[in-house]
Design a protein around this motif. Sequence first.
Motif, mmCIF file in Angstrom:
data_model
loop_
_atom_site.group_PDB
_atom_site.id
_atom_site.type_symbol
_atom_site.label_atom_id
_atom_site.label_comp_id
_atom_site.label_asym_id
_atom_site.label_seq_id
_atom_site.Cartn_x
_atom_site.Cartn_y
_atom_site.Cartn_z
ATOM 1 N N TYR A 6 1.145 -0.997 0.336
ATOM 2 C CA TYR A 6 0.078 -0.771 -0.105
ATOM 3 C C TYR A 6 0.858 0.777 0.338
ATOM 4 O O TYR A 6 1.968 1.343 1.290
ATOM 5 N N SER A 7 0.659 2.259 -0.549
ATOM 6 C CA SER A 7 1.469 4.136 -0.632
ATOM 7 C C SER A 7 0.201 4.169 -0.423
ATOM 8 O O SER A 7 -1.294 4.915 -0.767
ATOM 9 N N TRP A 8 0.677 5.897 0.751
ATOM 10 C CA TRP A 8 -0.779 6.332 0.852
ATOM 11 C C TRP A 8 -0.340 7.892 -0.244
ATOM 12 O O TRP A 8 1.300 8.584 -0.560
ATOM 13 N N SER B 254 4.024 0.125 3.907
ATOM 14 C CA SER B 254 3.491 -0.789 2.962
ATOM 15 C C SER B 254 2.102 -1.979 3.039
ATOM 16 O O SER B 254 1.542 -2.119 2.431
ATOM 17 N N PRO C 231 2.047 11.590 -3.340
ATOM 18 C CA PRO C 231 3.021 10.321 -2.846
ATOM 19 C C PRO C 231 3.023 10.811 -0.924
ATOM 20 O O PRO C 231 4.107 11.840 -1.014
ATOM 21 N N CYS D 4 -5.423 5.735 -1.229
ATOM 22 C CA CYS D 4 -4.838 4.810 -0.436
ATOM 23 C C CYS D 4 -4.043 3.699 -2.192
ATOM 24 O O CYS D 4 -5.921 3.659 -2.102
ATOM 25 N N SER E 235 6.378 9.846 1.642
ATOM 26 C CA SER E 235 7.449 9.346 1.470
ATOM 27 C C SER E 235 7.408 8.692 2.741
ATOM 28 O O SER E 235 6.948 8.827 3.335
#
Length: 287
Positions: free
Chosen positions: A161-163, A184, A169, A204, A171
Amino acid sequence: MMEGTSLVLPIVLLLLQCSPSAPVTVSTNRHKVEVEESKDAVLSCMFRTEVDPSPRIEWKKKGKEVSFVYFEGHFKAPYEGRATIDGATVTLHRVTQEDAGEYRCEISAPQDSITLGETNVTLKVLVPPNTPSCEIPSAAVTGSAVHLRCRDEQSIPPATYSWFKNSQPISPPRLTNATYLVDSHTGVLEFKAVAKDDSGHYSCLATNGVGKPKMCEGKHMTIEDVNVMAVVVTVVVLCLVVLVCGCGGLLLHRNGFFSREFVTSNVNYVPPPQEPQDFKHTQSFML
């Protein structure tokens, strides 16, 4: 010269006749097959027999119980109508999660010295990400700890997962004293103590290398300062209410409102008994 050649040829023929033939052998070029859901999966099986020109071919699937996939020249349910065979290689069409598992190809050659050979193939069905579910609070107070969660339970292999904040994004933090943490693997975005600058639209993205990544709808989170004046006023009002109630109760107690005599007065009234002399005139009347 001719006599020497005539002696060598029978010896060669004798050696060829005495040399053992290869028994039935079974192999595959892929013991592990990974294929995306709804696509075709090829389970390869190659064999070679010693003598038998028409060996028996069987495919089985291992599970709690061993079930037939291909037996006596026909596919069995639920593979009937959506599987084909070429030689001993089976192709499953439009695979689903139910097709995942371990398969075994068996070749029986009764005329060979070794009559049975087999090989195993493991099928893993990959599932692309679904739209993840996101838990994002709409508001929070500055200085409080806040957790944003993102999860997709269906993807295989499990998604990472990336927010994003305002479509940019987020980081992973590089410093150990950072005010937030991103996991993640679990999909948790944790703020140790939110600030006004953390307000924004959060979303997300789930990805697992299979199919297209999927993003949740997202939500706006507003960080508000604590209203100190409202807190002070509330505390003062509560103190006044407690003070008034306490003083009123004390005055009532001093005036005997809560005394036992006052409470029990005029309750269950019993008239005093009459004396016998009150009825003397009745006796004289009777005489």
